[in-house]
Design a protein around this motif. Structure first.
Motif, PDB file in Angstrom:
ATOM      1  N   ILE A 157       0.829  -1.202   0.000  1.00  0.00           N
ATOM      2  CA  ILE A 157       0.000   0.000   0.000  1.00  0.00           C
ATOM      3  C   ILE A 157       0.863   1.252   0.000  1.00  0.00           C
ATOM      4  CG2 ILE A 157      -1.704   1.309   1.326  1.00  0.00           C
ATOM      5  CD1 ILE A 157      -2.861  -1.352   2.272  1.00  0.00           C
ATOM      6  N   THR A 158       1.959   1.241   0.762  1.00  0.00           N
ATOM      7  CA  THR A 158       2.873   2.394   0.818  1.00  0.00           C
ATOM      8  C   THR A 158       3.428   2.717  -0.569  1.00  0.00           C
ATOM      9  OG1 THR A 158       3.496   1.848   3.097  1.00  0.00           O
ATOM     10  CG2 THR A 158       4.982   3.300   1.866  1.00  0.00           C
ATOM     11  N   ALA A 159       3.676   1.678  -1.353  1.00  0.00           N
ATOM     12  CA  ALA A 159       4.242   1.859  -2.697  1.00  0.00           C
ATOM     13  C   ALA A 159       3.313   2.636  -3.623  1.00  0.00           C
ATOM     14  CB  ALA A 159       4.569   0.505  -3.319  1.00  0.00           C
ATOM     15  N   ARG A 160       2.028   2.752  -3.254  1.00  0.00           N
ATOM     16  CA  ARG A 160       1.079   3.505  -4.088  1.00  0.00           C
ATOM     17  C   ARG A 160       1.156   5.006  -3.847  1.00  0.00           C
ATOM     18  NH1 ARG A 160      -2.635   0.102  -6.633  1.00  0.00           N
ATOM     19  NH2 ARG A 160      -3.149   2.043  -7.728  1.00  0.00           N
ATOM     20  N   ASN A 161       1.932   5.432  -2.841  1.00  0.00           N
ATOM     21  CA  ASN A 161       2.178   6.866  -2.587  1.00  0.00           C
ATOM     22  C   ASN A 161       0.907   7.705  -2.469  1.00  0.00           C
ATOM     23  OD1 ASN A 161       5.053   6.664  -2.649  1.00  0.00           O
ATOM     24  ND2 ASN A 161       4.949   6.510  -4.884  1.00  0.00           N
ATOM     25  N   GLY A 162      -0.094   7.161  -1.809  1.00  0.00           N
ATOM     26  CA  GLY A 162      -1.312   7.920  -1.577  1.00  0.00           C
ATOM     27  C   GLY A 162      -2.270   7.973  -2.744  1.00  0.00           C
ATOM     28  N   GLU A 163      -1.912   7.336  -3.856  1.00  0.00           N
ATOM     29  CA  GLU A 163      -2.829   7.296  -5.004  1.00  0.00           C
ATOM     30  C   GLU A 163      -4.015   6.398  -4.683  1.00  0.00           C
ATOM     31  OE1 GLU A 163      -0.632   5.928  -8.334  1.00  0.00           O
ATOM     32  OE2 GLU A 163       0.704   7.670  -8.429  1.00  0.00           O
ATOM     33  N   SER A 164      -5.131   6.643  -5.345  1.00  0.00           N
ATOM     34  CA  SER A 164      -6.318   5.841  -5.090  1.00  0.00           C
ATOM     35  C   SER A 164      -6.081   4.398  -5.532  1.00  0.00           C
ATOM     36  CB  SER A 164      -7.534   6.424  -5.819  1.00  0.00           C
ATOM     37  OG  SER A 164      -7.376   6.338  -7.221  1.00  0.00           O
ATOM     38  N   LEU A 165      -6.594   3.477  -4.771  1.00  0.00           N
ATOM     39  CA  LEU A 165      -6.424   2.068  -5.102  1.00  0.00           C
ATOM     40  C   LEU A 165      -7.645   1.273  -4.681  1.00  0.00           C
ATOM     41  CD1 LEU A 165      -4.420   0.024  -2.541  1.00  0.00           C
ATOM     42  CD2 LEU A 165      -4.867   2.440  -2.113  1.00  0.00           C
ATOM     43  N   ASP A 166      -7.892   0.190  -5.414  1.00  0.00           N
ATOM     44  CA  ASP A 166      -8.888  -0.799  -5.021  1.00  0.00           C
ATOM     45  C   ASP A 166      -8.146  -1.820  -4.163  1.00  0.00           C
ATOM     46  OD1 ASP A 166     -10.577  -2.967  -4.757  1.00  0.00           O
ATOM     47  OD2 ASP A 166     -11.274  -2.935  -6.822  1.00  0.00           O
ATOM     48  N   PRO A 167      -8.436  -1.886  -2.873  1.00  0.00           N
ATOM     49  CA  PRO A 167      -7.632  -2.721  -1.976  1.00  0.00           C
ATOM     50  C   PRO A 167      -7.970  -4.214  -2.029  1.00  0.00           C
ATOM     51  CG  PRO A 167      -9.365  -1.671  -0.732  1.00  0.00           C
ATOM     52  CD  PRO A 167      -9.489  -1.148  -2.147  1.00  0.00           C
ATOM     53  N   SER A 168      -8.998  -4.602  -2.769  1.00  0.00           N
ATOM     54  CA  SER A 168      -9.483  -5.986  -2.687  1.00  0.00           C
ATOM     55  C   SER A 168      -8.419  -7.005  -3.071  1.00  0.00           C
ATOM     56  CB  SER A 168     -10.730  -6.165  -3.561  1.00  0.00           C
ATOM     57  OG  SER A 168     -10.440  -5.871  -4.919  1.00  0.00           O
ATOM     58  N   ALA A 169      -7.694  -6.763  -4.183  1.00  0.00           N
ATOM     59  CA  ALA A 169      -6.738  -7.762  -4.670  1.00  0.00           C
ATOM     60  C   ALA A 169      -5.557  -7.932  -3.710  1.00  0.00           C
ATOM     61  CB  ALA A 169      -6.239  -7.379  -6.061  1.00  0.00           C
ATOM     62  N   ILE A 170      -4.966  -6.826  -3.264  1.00  0.00           N
ATOM     63  CA  ILE A 170      -3.781  -6.958  -2.417  1.00  0.00           C
ATOM     64  C   ILE A 170      -4.140  -7.502  -1.037  1.00  0.00           C
ATOM     65  CG2 ILE A 170      -2.354  -5.254  -3.585  1.00  0.00           C
ATOM     66  CD1 ILE A 170      -3.185  -3.189  -1.546  1.00  0.00           C
ATOM     67  N   ILE A 171      -5.346  -7.184  -0.545  1.00  0.00           N
ATOM     68  CA  ILE A 171      -5.790  -7.763   0.726  1.00  0.00           C
ATOM     69  C   ILE A 171      -5.973  -9.262   0.573  1.00  0.00           C
ATOM     70  CG2 ILE A 171      -7.773  -7.944   2.281  1.00  0.00           C
ATOM     71  CD1 ILE A 171      -8.067  -4.927   2.126  1.00  0.00           C
ATOM     72  N   THR A 172      -6.646  -9.668  -0.505  1.00  0.00           N
ATOM     73  CA  THR A 172      -6.916 -11.095  -0.719  1.00  0.00           C
ATOM     74  C   THR A 172      -5.630 -11.888  -0.863  1.00  0.00           C
ATOM     75  OG1 THR A 172      -9.012 -10.546  -1.806  1.00  0.00           O
ATOM     76  CG2 THR A 172      -8.134 -12.754  -2.171  1.00  0.00           C
ATOM     77  N   HIS A 173      -4.654 -11.333  -1.586  1.00  0.00           N
ATOM     78  CA  HIS A 173      -3.382 -12.035  -1.763  1.00  0.00           C
ATOM     79  C   HIS A 173      -2.636 -12.176  -0.439  1.00  0.00           C
ATOM     80  CE1 HIS A 173      -3.410 -10.811  -6.268  1.00  0.00           C
ATOM     81  NE2 HIS A 173      -3.991 -11.987  -6.074  1.00  0.00           N
ATOM     82  N   SER A 174      -2.686 -11.145   0.391  1.00  0.00           N
ATOM     83  CA  SER A 174      -2.004 -11.213   1.688  1.00  0.00           C
ATOM     84  C   SER A 174      -2.634 -12.260   2.596  1.00  0.00           C
ATOM     85  CB  SER A 174      -2.036  -9.839   2.371  1.00  0.00           C
ATOM     86  OG  SER A 174      -1.270  -8.898   1.649  1.00  0.00           O
ATOM     87  N   VAL A 175      -3.970 -12.271   2.648  1.00  0.00           N
ATOM     88  CA  VAL A 175      -4.671 -13.253   3.482  1.00  0.00           C
ATOM     89  C   VAL A 175      -4.453 -14.656   2.934  1.00  0.00           C
ATOM     90  CG1 VAL A 175      -6.949 -14.037   4.252  1.00  0.00           C
ATOM     91  CG2 VAL A 175      -6.389 -11.593   4.280  1.00  0.00           C
ATOM     92  N   ALA A 176      -4.492 -14.802   1.609  1.00  0.00           N
ATOM     93  CA  ALA A 176      -4.269 -16.116   0.994  1.00  0.00           C
ATOM     94  C   ALA A 176      -2.884 -16.650   1.314  1.00  0.00           C
ATOM     95  CB  ALA A 176      -4.474 -16.029  -0.516  1.00  0.00           C
ATOM     96  N   ASN A 177      -1.919 -15.759   1.453  1.00  0.00           N
ATOM     97  CA  ASN A 177      -0.564 -16.201   1.781  1.00  0.00           C
ATOM     98  C   ASN A 177      -0.453 -16.749   3.200  1.00  0.00           C
ATOM     99  OD1 ASN A 177       1.451 -16.287  -0.204  1.00  0.00           O
ATOM    100  ND2 ASN A 177       1.529 -14.053  -0.341  1.00  0.00           N
ATOM    101  N   VAL A 178      -1.292 -16.266   4.107  1.00  0.00           N
ATOM    102  CA  VAL A 178      -1.286 -16.824   5.465  1.00  0.00           C
ATOM    103  C   VAL A 178      -1.753 -18.270   5.433  1.00  0.00           C
ATOM    104  CG1 VAL A 178      -2.299 -16.693   7.771  1.00  0.00           C
ATOM    105  CG2 VAL A 178      -1.634 -14.595   6.589  1.00  0.00           C
ATOM    106  N   ILE A 179      -2.900 -18.515   4.800  1.00  0.00           N
ATOM    107  CA  ILE A 179      -3.417 -19.887   4.756  1.00  0.00           C
ATOM    108  C   ILE A 179      -2.539 -20.757   3.866  1.00  0.00           C
ATOM    109  CG2 ILE A 179      -5.040 -19.592   2.843  1.00  0.00           C
ATOM    110  CD1 ILE A 179      -5.644 -21.524   6.134  1.00  0.00           C
ATOM    111  N   SER A 180      -1.878 -20.166   2.865  1.00  0.00           N
ATOM    112  CA  SER A 180      -0.943 -20.940   2.034  1.00  0.00           C
ATOM    113  C   SER A 180       0.213 -21.464   2.881  1.00  0.00           C
ATOM    114  CB  SER A 180      -0.393 -20.071   0.897  1.00  0.00           C
ATOM    115  OG  SER A 180      -1.405 -19.751  -0.034  1.00  0.00           O
ATOM    116  N   ALA A 181       0.733 -20.623   3.763  1.00  0.00           N
ATOM    117  CA  ALA A 181       1.813 -21.060   4.650  1.00  0.00           C
ATOM    118  C   ALA A 181       1.348 -22.181   5.566  1.00  0.00           C
ATOM    119  CB  ALA A 181       2.315 -19.879   5.482  1.00  0.00           C
ATOM    120  N   VAL A 182       0.090 -22.122   5.979  1.00  0.00           N
ATOM    121  CA  VAL A 182      -0.458 -23.144   6.876  1.00  0.00           C
ATOM    122  C   VAL A 182      -0.623 -24.474   6.150  1.00  0.00           C
ATOM    123  CG1 VAL A 182      -2.498 -23.824   8.207  1.00  0.00           C
ATOM    124  CG2 VAL A 182      -1.615 -21.498   8.399  1.00  0.00           C
ATOM    125  N   VAL A 183      -1.194 -24.450   4.944  1.00  0.00           N
ATOM    126  CA  VAL A 183      -1.507 -25.721   4.273  1.00  0.00           C
ATOM    127  C   VAL A 183      -0.389 -26.212   3.355  1.00  0.00           C
ATOM    128  CG1 VAL A 183      -3.995 -25.392   4.423  1.00  0.00           C
ATOM    129  CG2 VAL A 183      -2.784 -24.569   2.400  1.00  0.00           C
TER     130      VAL A 183
END
Length: 490
Positions: A157-183
């Motif tokens: 998010i910091t890399a976007r430098n305050g520009e508008s963004l749709d957070p859905s994709a980066i949130i989903t990828h981050s959460v998916a990586n937690v469960i990926s590490a688990v399974v």
């Protein structure tokens, strides 16, 4: 003399009358509800969806326990905290089954945890709970993985430098990586095309299960499995997920059994090896594939969607965001790794997270169960194999338990002194024998991700945008409409 056309029409009429009389005969011992039509039951009334607003309207007409018909199959709906708890808490064991003919069951094959029943379900669920505990749930090991992914999300998010963004994709990828590490035992780069496709397939699968076609399939599984249509795409998506998991299992096998298991697949392969020759064992690769599918699908979609609602509510209710920032600054005093234990020192922030789950209510009405034996609920006798739907939305919006059920209000979880307090009608993970397997993991993730983001950023609407759409998009989970925000470092 009757001609052929008239005879066929007469036979068709007789067929519908017989079907209707059969429904009326079965309905005599069930709770009241809208009058079903032959063949389609109440699907027209339901608009072919299990929509919370429709159920709310029906509860006004028929009370807190009523029956709707999915084709020729009755579905008893429990509404309100008292009725739902009478079903899934007081009669937890009796209502611990899953429908044996449904879209979900055909997709998952009655394996794993979500769609299985009986001995398979008991063994697989027990294994899942034990393995999550062994992997560090509630300990520093798994918490550090969540903290790592939360920091990666902050960097993205910091890399976007305050520009508008749709957070859905980066949130989903981050959460998916937690469960990926688990399974799977490892994370993926968010730029990995295979990983991105995996996440897209997972989301598409969840959308398919909550679609109109999914409800038609539930009503007529004997027909729909052979009929072309959008519902068939779900089987392609589940095949993709299964092939991905099969490849991960192959890699684990090639590496050999680990002395110290590091993920679900490691533990499961060891369990298969240890129970070989045991006729009572349900541990095999089919159940392993489905269990990993269950964990990845649920572990990604639910938490990611809750976090998307969280950021949307922060820009919709800026006064709440300011209070969260104020508490974080006062208690933590500056940037630092946040642990789940910190929730005890952050009552307002903890209350906000709980209210996000209550008001956002991503699971909508929840998943249907079946009676594994005869049972009496709220005065009605339900026979074995009767389908029952505990309407979770009605619990999270029950006016008898929430002061302002239809408003976003963190005070629902605070006492008069500002201390965090639990409300007995807070059941976002359901309850009883079928309570969400990953509830504790989800709680850890929501708290650590949300507080890390709030500690790092101030969220605002993009310039020129003045309105926030907090209505949901109906699916198996209740999704926010696509939105954009700006994140400014604090």
């Amino acid at each position: 003399m009757w001609n052929l056309t008239e005879l066929l029409l007469l036979l068709l009429l007789c067929f519908f009358i017989i079907k209707y009389l059969k429904i009326i005969w079965v309905a005599r011992g069930l709770p009241p509800g809208p009058i079903p039509l032959p063949f389609i039951g109440n699907l027209w009334t339901l608009s072919f969806k299990l929509h919370p607003e429709t159920f709310k309207h029906l509860s006004i007409l028929y009370g807190n326990i009523y029956t709707v018909w999915l084709g020729e199959t009755p579905l008893v709906v429990l509404n309100g905290c008292k009725s739902v708890k009478d079903g899934i808490v007081s009669h937890s064991e009796e209502l611990s089954g899953r429908p044996v003919t449904s879209f979900l069951k055909d997709l998952l094959g009655g394996k794993g945890v979500v769609s299985s029943n009986g001995h398979i379900w008991k063994q697989q669920r027990r294994f899942g709970l034990m393995t999550l505990k062994n992997l560090g749930l509630g300990k520093c090991k798994l918490e550090s993985r969540i903290q790592e992914e939360a920091q990666c999300l902050v960097e993205s998010i910091t890399a976007r430098n305050g520009e508008s963004l749709d957070p859905s994709a980066i949130i989903t990828h981050s959460v998916a990586n937690v469960i990926s590490a688990v399974v799977f035992g490892h994370r993926f780069s968010i730029d990995d095309g295979i990983f991105q496709n995996l996440v897209r397939c997972n989301h598409g699968l969840v959308e398919s299960m909550g679609s109109t076609w999914g409800r038609i399939y539930d009503s007529f599984p004997w027909l729909m499995k052979h009929v072309p249509g959008p519902h068939q795409k779900a089987f392609s998506l589940i095949d993709y997920l299964h092939q991905f998991i099969i490849n991960e299992i192959r890699i684990h096998k090639e590496n050999g059994l680990a002395e110290e298991p590091e993920d679900v697949i490691d533990y499961y392969l060891a369990q298969i090896s240890n129970t070989t020759g045991n006729a009572n064992s349900t541990f095999d690769e089919e159940n392993l594939i489905t269990l990993v599918t269950d964990l990845f699908a649920a572990g990604t979609e639910t938490t990611a969607t809750s976090l998307q609602w969280a950021l949307l509510y922060m820009v919709a209710y800026p006064h709440v965001q300011r209070k969260v920032h104020k508490e974080l600054d006062a208690v933590l005093g500056g940037p630092q790794l946040i642990s789940y234990e910190d929730r005890k020192r952050l009552p307002y922030t903890n209350a906000v997270i709980h209210e996000i789950q209550r008001f956002g209510n991503i699971v909508a009405v929840g998943l249907a169960r079946t009676c594994i034996k005869d049972v009496t609920i709220s005065g009605y006798s339900l026979q074995k194999n009767t389908m029952v739907l505990p309407n979770l939305d009605s619990v999270l919006h029950d006016a008898q338990y929430w002061h302002t059920p239809n408003q976003f209000n963190p005070q629902h979880f605070l006492d008069n002194d500002g201390n965090f307090c639990v409300n007995e009608a807070f059941l976002p993970f359901s309850a009883g024998h079928r309570v969400c397997l990953g509830e504790q993991l989800a709680r850890y993730e929501l708290f650590i991700f949300f507080t890390t983001l709030m500690q790092s950023f101030k969220f605002q609407l993009p310039q020129g945008v003045t309105e926030v759409n907090t209505k949901y998009v109906f699916s198996l989970t209740l999704q926010p409409h696509p939105y954009k925000i700006c994140a400014f470092p604090r």
